[in-house]
Enzyme design. Structure first.
Site, mmCIF file in Angstrom:
data_model
loop_
_atom_site.group_PDB
_atom_site.id
_atom_site.type_symbol
_atom_site.label_atom_id
_atom_site.label_comp_id
_atom_site.label_asym_id
_atom_site.label_seq_id
_atom_site.Cartn_x
_atom_site.Cartn_y
_atom_site.Cartn_z
ATOM 1 N N PRO A 20 24.224 63.173 35.238
ATOM 2 C CA PRO A 20 24.681 63.162 36.628
ATOM 3 C C PRO A 20 23.751 64.021 37.472
ATOM 4 C CG PRO A 20 26.116 64.540 35.268
ATOM 5 C CD PRO A 20 25.162 63.866 34.339
ATOM 6 N N CYS A 104 26.478 73.218 36.883
ATOM 7 C CA CYS A 104 25.763 73.290 38.154
ATOM 8 C C CYS A 104 25.708 74.733 38.651
ATOM 9 C CB CYS A 104 26.438 72.408 39.195
ATOM 10 S SG CYS A 104 25.591 72.410 40.790
ATOM 11 N N ASN A 215 20.760 68.062 26.431
ATOM 12 C CA ASN A 215 20.180 67.714 27.728
ATOM 13 C C ASN A 215 19.170 68.786 28.107
ATOM 14 O OD1 ASN A 215 21.198 68.249 31.076
ATOM 15 N ND2 ASN A 215 19.950 66.530 30.451
ATOM 16 N N GLY A 237 17.684 63.318 32.308
ATOM 17 C CA GLY A 237 17.923 63.410 33.739
ATOM 18 C C GLY A 237 16.772 62.929 34.578
#
Length: 337
Positions: A20, A104, A215, A237
């Site tokens: 995302p 985040c 990730n 990503g």
């Protein structure tokens, strides 16, 4: 036998995903991705609970095309009740998974107790997971970092995972670097803290019963295959967005199936009906085509393709004819990658 070859694994469907990313993994990018790969698990941008509960129209935040499945909604929030309400809404809208953002690092989300700062409050994350799982039947998953600020990457990560797993979460995707909440910008937090893949590998070794994905900084499918000898899944990503042709190899190389696009032009032409549909709905051409600018990376004419769309797609009345003109500038057979 590596995870890559576990044909009967219940988690095989999440073997590879696109991370995302704010402003990037919009519904238009996700529809483009489906012209390149059918098996990749796609995620929305992070959507806050406030946007879903109070924003209008709700379609603006939750709308998608059926072609995008399998599709996960990433939520930003910390209030267990609000997250549960949003998870139920997500399931009603047909999403295949709800993912809680615990990674985040931006100041804006920190101030609202969203994102990476929640790594300092594992009990709060656990409470949210319990509340969401109580109201939905789709998977509730967590995306986190290996730590924040001065946390110990071993002890604090183990404690976070243990507490949240005890609440019922079985799937974690771990960005293999810390987030520094003070002193680094969100952009710097994607590059400056060093990657620590072995830490995520050790997490999988210590918690074999959990699905552990990795990730951060992964750019090739060969790297994905290497990571899959250590963990259960890989999330890519920026490389998947900036060089979307990478996705065209996923189905074959990771799932052993033929992908939908034999060439970049095949993918672009397969995307034309979607573009027209969105134009008919009132979308602007440049809002759609901005996600294709990297499709012809390495091809003769690729720069002219990008320039033509960048300079003209925003103009009033721009439509498929302009898109086709841009495609005519590319000589794909001579692409170097």
């Amino acid at each position: 036998m590596t995870n890559l070859l576990k044909e009967n694994s219940a988690d095989r469907g999440r073997l590879f995903s696109v991370a995302p990313m704010m402003d990037w993994t919009t519904r238009d990018f996700r529809a483009l991705a489906r012209t390149l790969t059918k098996r990749t698990l796609l995620y929305t941008e992070m959507v806050t609970t406030g946007a879903i509960l109070h924003g209008t129209p709700r379609e603006r935040f939750l709308g998608y095309s059926e072609v995008e499945h399998p599709l996960a909604l990433q939520l930003g929030g910390s209030d267990a009740g609000e997250l549960a309400e949003c998870a139920a809404i997500a399931e009603a809208w047909g999403y295949d998974e709800v993912n809680l953002n615990v990674g985040c690092p931006s100041d804006r989300v920190q101030n609202n107790m969203i994102g990476a700062c929640l790594m300092g409050y594992p009990e709060k994350v656990a409470e949210a997971v319990r509340a969401m799982q109580a109201v939905v039947s789709i998977p509730v998953t967590v995306k986190c970092r290996i730590g924040i600020d001065d946390q110990d990457e071993d002890a604090d990560l183990e404690r976070f995972i243990a507490i949240v797993a005890d609440a019922g979460c079985e799937v974690f995707t771990v960005h293999a670097r810390k987030a520094w909440l003070q002193g680094l910008s969100p952009k710097q937090n994607r590059d400056v803290p060093p990657l620590n893949y072995p830490r995520v590998h050790r997490l999988k070794q210590s918690r074999p019963e959990l699905h552990i994905g990795i990730n951060g900084g992964i750019k090739t499918l060969a790297e994905c295959q290497e990571q899959l000898t250590h963990v259960d899944s890989v999330m890519v990503g920026r490389e998947a967005y900036q060089n979307p042709w990478l996705l065209a190899g996923v189905d074959e190389q990771l799932f052993g199936e033929q992908g939908p696009a034999a060439s970049r032009l095949d993918a672009a032409n397969a995307f034309r009906p979607y573009i027209q549909q969105r134009l008919d709905e009132g979308a602007k051409l440049n809002h759609i085509t901005r996600h294709l600018l990297g499709l012809f990376q390495g091809c003769p004419g690729g720069r002219r393709f990008r320039r033509h769309l960048s300079e003209h797609a925003h103009k009033e009345g721009a439509g498929l004819r302009l898109f086709d003109d841009a495609l005519s500038l590319v000589n794909e057979p001579e692409c170097v990658a």
